[in-house]
Design a protein around this motif. Structure first.
Motif, short mmCIF file in Angstrom:
data_model
loop_
_atom_site.label_atom_id
_atom_site.label_comp_id
_atom_site.label_asym_id
_atom_site.label_seq_id
_atom_site.Cartn_x
_atom_site.Cartn_y
_atom_site.Cartn_z
N PHE A 277 0.88 -1.17 0.00
CA PHE A 277 0.00 0.00 0.00
C PHE A 277 0.92 1.22 0.00
N TRP B 133 -7.88 -2.91 7.52
CA TRP B 133 -7.11 -1.95 8.31
C TRP B 133 -6.93 -0.64 7.56
N SER B 134 -6.90 -0.72 6.19
CA SER B 134 -6.61 0.50 5.42
C SER B 134 -7.80 1.46 5.37
N PHE C 83 -6.23 4.15 7.22
CA PHE C 83 -4.81 4.15 6.83
C PHE C 83 -3.97 5.17 7.59
N ARG D 42 -8.60 -2.87 12.19
CA ARG D 42 -8.25 -1.44 12.29
C ARG D 42 -7.55 -1.14 13.60
N HIS E 89 -3.84 -1.55 13.59
CA HIS E 89 -3.16 -0.49 12.86
C HIS E 89 -3.19 0.82 13.64
N ASN F 28 -5.34 7.10 0.75
CA ASN F 28 -5.83 5.94 -0.01
C ASN F 28 -7.28 6.08 -0.44
N LYS G 38 -5.18 0.42 -5.00
CA LYS G 38 -5.73 0.23 -3.65
C LYS G 38 -6.28 1.57 -3.14
#
Lengths: 816, 296
Positions: free
Chosen positions: A167, A336-337, A340, A371, A374, A413, A649
Motif C-alpha cells: 500500500f 485496516w486500510s 490508513f 483497524r 493499525h 488511499n 488500492k
C-alpha cells in the motif's frame, strides 16, 4: 396531535431499552433455551496437537455405545462436501478447509470427529471412546517464522504467506529526503486476544429429508455471510437454508465464523435421519477453538518528521497472523486500510502487508477488527516519536491531527472521513480529566520515585463497509457496496410491525429502530413491535445482513427509516382517499383510538385499524388505482459506494468514522509492578446520537474490553502450539473488580454521510489499548523502556524493568 | 462438559461418610464442590462414588471456647466472612472475605479447602501462621493433627483413605498479636499469583514473635522461618523488614505459569510480605487497616 413531519421527538432521547424487561428478568430466548422433540446432542473430538498428521482415527467403540446416533469424521464428510470457499486469490484457493480435519490437524483444538448422541452426557462418553493416533509435525506458532516456509500448514499452497500487498501513496522517498528527524522502530507487536461473550456458540440444525431443507436455530452474528459458505460447502441451494437467530448473548464479531460448526451439525442431522442436532460450545472450546482476534507484528518501521515533529512519511512492514485457516481472511489485509492514516495528516506512506497462517486457532473479526491493530501501531509511533524528539504527547497530537476544517477529509488511499473534531475531543477529555492537576501530581510523584504516566489514545471506529474493498484482496470476488433491508407494515388490525435483518447481541436495536419509526409516524415507540433477529424466511435480509462492523446506526436504521417512510407515503395515499381530502391536509398522530391520521380541514380521522382494514379485509370499497398499496413495505438501503481502484488500492472503503479519545493515568507500582489505573476518561464522537444511554453503555463496554485486552487478556501459546490460556483462570477476562471508574464525555460532529447524522460506534476502536500503552510509555520512558507490545501486565512490566540490558528497539536520526 | 456417570450417596453423619469412603474405595467427598465439580466436569476427576456431606447436621459452626475458635468442617467461607466471632482474628477475616468470588465463598468450605491442599489455596497459608489443629474423623474414632503436619505436599494431606476433616481448631493469638493476609490476584475467580500471611506478636516496640507464610509459590504453603527469625526479638524497622523480605524471597519456590514467571512471583511474594508486616504492625498498635485480596 403534532403535525410536524419527522418530528424527531424520540431520536436523541435516552429511551430505556425495549429489550430490558425480557433480558434483565431472565426471560430472553437464547439458542440453548430451544428444546426440540427427538433432539440429539453433538460433541466434537478435538486434536491435542497443534500440527500433526492423523495416523488413525478409530470411532468403532463410540459408534456402538448405547445412545449414540452417529459419528462423523473429516475423511467421511470430505467425500460428500466441497471445501469451504476461500476468499483469498490463488494459490490460496488451494487451501482445503473442511469443518473436521481430514488428514492432518493444524491447531490444538481443531475438531477431528463429531459424535452425536441422545443426551449431552452420552455424547461426552462417546467422545472419550474415539481413539486417535497422530504423528507430530513441526509446529509454526510465530507468523514471522511462518513466512520462512520451513514447515507448511497447507502443503498444496506451497507457502504460509496467505496474502501480500504493498500500500503506497504519495512521495515517500521525497519526504524522507527532506525529513528533519527519522525515527526507526525495529519491532512492535499487537497481541492475540479475543472476546468472551457470556453465551458461547450454539447451533441447532435440522436437515429435513422430506424436502432437503436445512433449518438452523443458532447465534451466528452474520448469517447472510454464513449461508453463502454453507450452501457451497454442503451442495444445497442457498434458498434451502433457513437461519433463525433469537436473543444473542454477545458476539463482538467472534460468532461470525461459526459456519464450520454449523456445517457439521447439518451433516450430523442428515446422517441421523433428519433429527435435530444441537451443539453447545463449552467455554474451553470457545477459548481454544472458536476464533481469536488478529495478531500483528510491525517490522522495520521508519518515520519521517519535520522540524516541528509533524509526521511526513511512514514506511513499515506488517505481518498479520491469521491462525490455521483464513476463513474471514484475508479481508483483514485490507480492512485496516479504512483507517490508513488514523487521525493524522501524513500523506506519504508505504506499508508492505503480509498475512501468514500459523498453527493456532483461526482468527475471526474480533471487535475493532483489523483497524485497532493499525491504530495502535500509529499511536505507538506518535508517542515514541514524541518522546524521542521531546514533544509532549498532547502537543504532538495537536500538530499531527487532521484539522476540524479539513472534513470531509480524503485520506491518501481515497477513504473519506465524514466528520470529526479531534482537537476538541482532546480539550473535552483534558477538562474532564483535570489534565493540569494531574501533570502537577505526576511531577510530584516522580520526585518520590513513583512511576506514573499519562497517556492519550485517539482512535477511529470506521463503520458501514464498502464490500468492494474485498476486491483489493481478490479482484475476482463478486462483492461491493453495502445494503440492509427492513420491512415496516401495518398488520391487519393496524399494529405497526417492523422487521430488520440484524441480529443484535445487546446493542438495543429494538429500541433505536422503534425510535426512528416513532418519529416518522409520530407515534409512541411502545406501539411499535420490532422483530429483530435474523430469519431467512422473514425476507428482509440482503447479502450483508447481520450485526457486525459498527453499522446498524447507519445501514440498519437507514433501512428502517426508508421502510417507515415508504409505509408513511402509502398511509397518506390511503388516508387521503378515506378522508376524502388531499395528502397535504393530513397529519399523523394519536387520538382516542390509538395512532391515526387526521384531516386538518374537516377534523375527521381514521385510525390504523381502519386503514389496514381497507386494504386487507374490506377491500371492495377500495378503488383499483390504490390496489398497489399493501401497507407492507420492504425497503433496501444501499450505501453510495463505488468499486475501489484495486490496482492503486484506492477508494472509499467505509461510510462513517466515529472517533474516540481516551486519557488515562497509570502507575506502575514499584513493589508489585501492577499497572494501576488511577484515573480514566473516555470521550466519544459518534455524530448525532440516537439513544444517549445506549451509546454510553457501548462506550463502557468497549472500554472494559479494551482495558482487559491491554493488561489482562492474552491468548498465549507455547513453542509447540499448546494454548496456555484455555480457561478463565488463565485467560482472565476483565471483571467489574478490575475496572477503574470511567469518566464519560462526548461531542457530536454529525455525519454528512448518513440520513440522521449518526455514525456506527459499537466497536470503539480499542482506545484503551492505545491509551494504556501510551501511559505506560510515559511512566517508563525515563527508564529507557519502549512499550513494544499491546499487552502489558505486571509480570511483563517487571521483566522489562528487571532486564539487565536495555533493548534498543528505537533509534533517531537528527538531521537538523 | 458433563461428568462421567457416578453413584451419589448422601451421608447422614461424618462417621457414616468415613465408612462409605472405606466401603466404596473409589469415592470422593462433596463438600462445597468448588474444586471437585469443575474437575469432574472436565473429566479430570472421575470418581465412581460421590459422598455428599452437605446434609449432615451440625457441621457448620464457628464457636469460641477456652482460647480457641472451632470451625465446623463445612463452614462456608461466606459464613466466616460474616462472623463476628471469627472476626476476632483479623487475618481470618482478611482471608475469608476475599477467597475467589461471592459464589465460591457461598459454597466453598474451610474443611474442604484444607483437605484439597491446593498449592494455591488461601486457608493453609493463613492458618499455619496461627496454631491450628485439624480434627480428622474415621468411621471409628478421631484424631487431631497439627496443620503443619496435616499438609504433606501438593494435593496431599495426612488424611487416610477412609478419613475426613471434621473440625478446624485455631488458637486465638495472645493480646498484642495481630496479623494480616495479602493475596494478589488478577480477577475474582482465579487463584492468587502469590500471597503472604504475617502474624506479629508485639511487646511494646519489640516483635516478640513472628509467623510468616507464603502461598502459591511452592507445592504447599511455605513457612518462611528465616524471615520470622529476622523479626523475632527485633524492633520492626526498615532494616529488619528488608531482611525478612529477602529471607521470604529466598524460601519461595514458585513455578512459572500464566499467573507470572518464577522471578516475578518471588519478587511479588516478598513485596506482599513487606506490606503485610507493615499492616500487622499497625494493627498490633490498634490501627484499623484494610487487608485481604488485592486486584490487579
Amino acid at each position: 396531535m403534532s403535525s410536524a413531519e419527522d418530528t424527531n421527538n424520540w431520536v436523541g432521547k435516552s429511551l430505556p431499552r425495549k429489550e430490558e424487561n425480557r433480558l434483565l428478568r431472565g426471560r430472553g430466548k437464547f439458542a440453548d433455551d430451544i428444546k426440540l422433540r427427538a433432539m440429539l446432542y453433538l460433541r466434537f473430538v478435538r486434536s491435542p496437537y497443534a500440527h500433526a498428521r492423523i495416523v488413525s482415527l478409530d470411532t468403532s467403540a463410540a459408534e456402538v455405545l448405547p445412545g449414540v446416533a452417529c459419528v462423523l469424521t473429516g475423511a467421511e464428510i470430505a467425500k460428500t462436501t466441497q471445501p469451504f470457499i476461500e476468499i483469498g486469490p490463488d494459490p490460496f484457493a488451494k487451501i482445503k478447509d473442511y469443518p473436521l480435519a481430514v488428514s492432518k490437524v493444524r491447531y490444538q483444538g481443531e475438531p477431528v470427529a463429531a459424535v452425536v448422541a441422545e443426551s449431552p452426557a452420552e455424547a461426552d462418553d462417546a467422545a472419550e471412546l474415539v481413539q486417535s493416533e497422530y504423528e507430530a509435525l513441526d509446529p509454526v506458532v510465530d507468523a514471522e517464522k511462518a513466512l520462512e516456509d520451513k514447515s507448511l500448514l497447507h502443503e498444496d499452497v506451497g507457502t504460509n504467506r496467505v496474502w501480500n500487498g504493498v500500500f503506497e501513496y504519495g512521495d515517500v522517498e521525497g519526504a524522507f529526503k527532506e525529513a528533519a528527524y527519522v525515527v526507526n522502530i525495529d519491532r512492535l507487536h499487537f497481541h492475540r486476544f479475543s472476546s468472551t461473550p457470556l453465551e458461547n456458540n450454539v447451533v441447532i440444525a435440522q436437515w429435513n429429508p422430506k424436502d432437503e431443507r436445512i433449518y438452523y436455530q443458532c447465534n451466528n452474528s452474520f448469517p447472510s455471510f454464513a449461508i453463502q459458505f454453507l450452501a457451497a460447502h454442503l451442495g444445497v441451494h442457498i434458498d434451502r437454508i433457513r437461519v433463525e437467530t433469537s436473543d444473542i448473548g454477545g458476539s463482538f464479531g467472534i460468532k461470525i465464523t461459526s459456519y464450520p460448526q454449523m456445517a457439521v451439525c447439518a451433516l450430523a442431522s442428515k446422517k441421523a435421519g433428519g433429527r435435530p442436532v444441537k451443539w453447545v460450545e463449552t467455554r474451553s472450546e470457545h477459548i481454544t477453538s472458536s476464533a481469536h482476534g488478529n495478531e500483528r507484528t510491525f517490522r522495520d518501521t521508519r518515520v519521517a518528521l519535520d522540524k516541528n515533529g509533524v509526521i511526513t512519511a511512514l514506511v513499515s512492514r506488517h505481518i498479520d497472523d491469521c491462525g490455521a485457516y483464513p476463513r474471514y481472511e484475508p479481508l483483514g489485509c485490507v480492512i485496516w486500510s479504512q483507517v490508513f492514516p488514523g487521525v493524522y495528516r501524513f500523506k506519504n506512506a508505504r506499508i508492505d502487508f503480509s498475512q501468514a497462517v500459523t498453527n493456532k486457532c483461526p482468527v475471526g473479526p474480533n471487535r475493532g477488527y483489523s483497524r485497532m491493530q493499525h491504530l495502535w501501531f500509529l499511536e505507538r509511533i506518535v508517542d515514541i516519536c514524541a518522546h524521542k524528539i521531546g514533544i509532549a504527547a498532547d502537543e504532538m497530537r495537536l500538530r499531527n491531527y487532521i484539522l476540524p476544517e479539513e472534513f470531509p477529509y480524503t485520506t491518501p488511499n481515497g477513504c473519506v472521513y465524514d466528520s470529526g473534531n479531534y482537537p476538541k475531543m482532546l480539550q473535552v477529555a483534558k477538562s474532564l480529566f483535570g489534565w493540569d492537576d494531574w501533570k502537577i501530581k505526576q511531577a510530584a510523584a516522580r520526585k518520590e520515585g513513583r512511576l506514573i504516566g499519562i497517556g492519550i489514545g485517539t482512535t477511529l471506529d470506521s463503520g458501514t463497509n464498502n464490500f468492494g474493498q474485498s476486491q483489493i484482496v481478490n479482484p475476482f470476488l463478486p462483492y461491493s457496496g453495502n445494503s440492509q433491508g427492513a420491512n415496516c407494515k401495518l398488520d391487519i388490525y393496524g399494529e405497526v410491525v417492523l422487521a430488520v435483518g440484524s441480529c443484535p447481541q445487546g446493542q438495543g436495536h429494538e429500541t433505536t429502530a422503534a425510535q426512528v419509526v416513532a418519529d416518522v409516524l409520530n407515534v409512541h415507540p411502545d406501539l411499535i413491535t420490532v422483530r429483530t433477529g435474523f430469519d431467512t424466511e422473514r425476507n428482509v435480509h440482503t447479502g450483508f445482513s447481520g450485526t457486525y462492523a459498527s453499522q446498524f446506526a447507519v445501514s440498519g436504521l437507514s433501512a428502517v427509516h426508508g421502510a417507515a417512510q415508504k409505509l408513511k407515503s402509502e398511509i397518506k395515499r390511503l388516508a387521503a382517499f378515506a378522508l376524502n381530502t388531499k395528502e397535504d391536509d393530513l397529519e399523523f398522530g394519536s387520538g382516542a383510538q390509538g395512532p391515526e391520521i387526521r384531516a386538518k380541514s374537516s377534523g375527521k380521522s381514521i385510525n390504523y385499524w381502519g386503514l389496514s382494514n381497507l386494504v386487507n379485509a374490506n377491500s371492495a370499497s377500495l378503488p383499483s388505482d390504490l390496489y398497489e398499496i399493501t401497507l407492507n413495505c420492504r425497503y433496501v438501503w444501499r450505501a453510495p459506494f463505488k468499486v475501489p481502484d484495486t490496482k492503486k488500492k484506492y477508494g472509499s472503503l467505509t461510510l462513517t468514522y466515529a472517533s474516540q479519545l481516551h486519557v488515562a493515568v497509570v502507575e506502575v507500582e514499584r513493589d508489585t509492578f501492577i499497572p494501576r489505573i488511577l484515573d480514566y476518561v473516555a470521550v466519544d464522537d459518534c455524530g448525532t446520537v440516537i439513544n444517549p444511554s445506549i451509546v454510553e453503555g457501548q462506550v463502557y463496554g468497549a472500554t472494559a474490553h479494551g482495558i482487559g485486552a491491554a493488561v489482562m487478556e492474552n491468548c498465549v501459546y507455547d513453542a509447540v502450539g499448546n494454548m496456555l490460556t484455555s480457561t478463565f483462570s488463565d485467560y482472565t477476562p476483565i471483571t467489574a473488580m478490575n475496572m477503574p471508574k470511567v469518566k464519560y464525555g462526548h461531542i457530536e460532529t454529525p455525519s454528512p454521510h448518513s440520513y440522521s447524522g449518526a455514525k456506527g460506534m459499537g466497536e470503539g476502536g480499542a482506545a484503551p489499548i492505545h491509551t494504556i500503552s501510551a501511559a505506560l510509555q510515559d511512566a517508563l520512558f525515563a527508564n529507557d523502556i519502549i512499550i513494544e507490545d499491546s499487552f502489558n501486565n505486571a509480570d511483563s512490566l517487571f521483566r522489562a524493568m528487571a532486564a539487565k540490558e536495555i533493548r534498543h528497539v528505537v533509534s533517531i536520526e537528527k538531521r537538523i | 462438559m458433563y461428568p462421567r456417570a457416578f453413584h451419589y450417596h448422601r451421608a447422614g453423619s461424618l462417621r457414616e461418610a468415613a465408612s462409605m469412603l472405606s466401603e466404596f474405595g473409589d469415592a470422593k467427598l462433596l463438600a462445597g464442590g468448588q474444586s471437585l465439580i469443575p474437575l469432574m466436569k472436565l473429566r479430570y476427576a472421575n470418581p465412581s462414588h460421590l459422598v455428599d456431606l452437605n446434609f449432615i447436621e451440625g457441621t457448620s459452626y464457628i464457636k469460641e471456647e477456652s482460647g480457641v475458635l472451632r470451625f465446623g468442617a463445612l463452614t462456608r467461607h461466606a459464613e466466616i466472612e460474616a462472623s463476628t466471632v471469627a472476626g476476632k482474628i483479623p487475618i481470618i477475616h482478611d482471608c475469608a472475605a476475599g477467597i475467589a468470588d461471592v459464589q465460591v465463598r457461598n459454597r466453598g468450605t474451610i474443611g474442604g479447602s484444607l483437605a484439597e491442599a491446593d498449592p494455591s489455596g488461601d486457608w493453609a497459608t493463613v492458618l499455619i501462621t496461627l496454631q491450628t489443629e485439624v480434627r480428622c474423623q474415621k468411621s471409628q474414632g478421631d484424631r487431631r493433627v497439627q496443620l503443619t503436619d496435616f499438609i504433606k505436599d501438593a494435593y496431599t494431606t495426612a488424611l487416610a483413605q477412609d478419613e475426613l476433616v471434621s473440625e478446624v481448631v485455631v488458637k486465638v493469638p495472645p493480646k498484642g498479636s495481630a496479623g494480616a493476609y495479602l493475596a494478589f490476584k488478577r480477577s475474582a475467580p482465579v487463584y492468587p499469583t502469590a500471597s503472604a500471611a504475617v502474624q506479629l506478636t508485639m511487646d511494646g516496640e519489640t516483635c516478640k514473635d513472628a509467623a510468616i507464610a507464603l502461598g502459591c509459590v511452592g507445592l504447599t504453603a511455605i513457612k518462611a522461618k528465616d524471615a520470622e527469625a529476622a523479626l523475632r526479638g527485633q524492633r520492626v524497622t526498615e532494616k529488619t523488614i528488608a531482611a525478612a523480605v529477602e529471607a521470604a524471597r529466598a524460601v519461595a519456590d514458585p513455578q512459572s505459569d500464566m499467573r507470572g514467571s518464577v522471578d516475578y512471583k518471588r519478587m511479588l511474594a516478598g513485596s506482599l510480605v513487606k506490606r503485610a508486616i507493615d499492616i500487622a504492625d499497625r494493627r498490633a498498635r490498634g490501627e484499623q487497616v484494610e487487608a485481604g485480596h488485592i486486584y490487579a
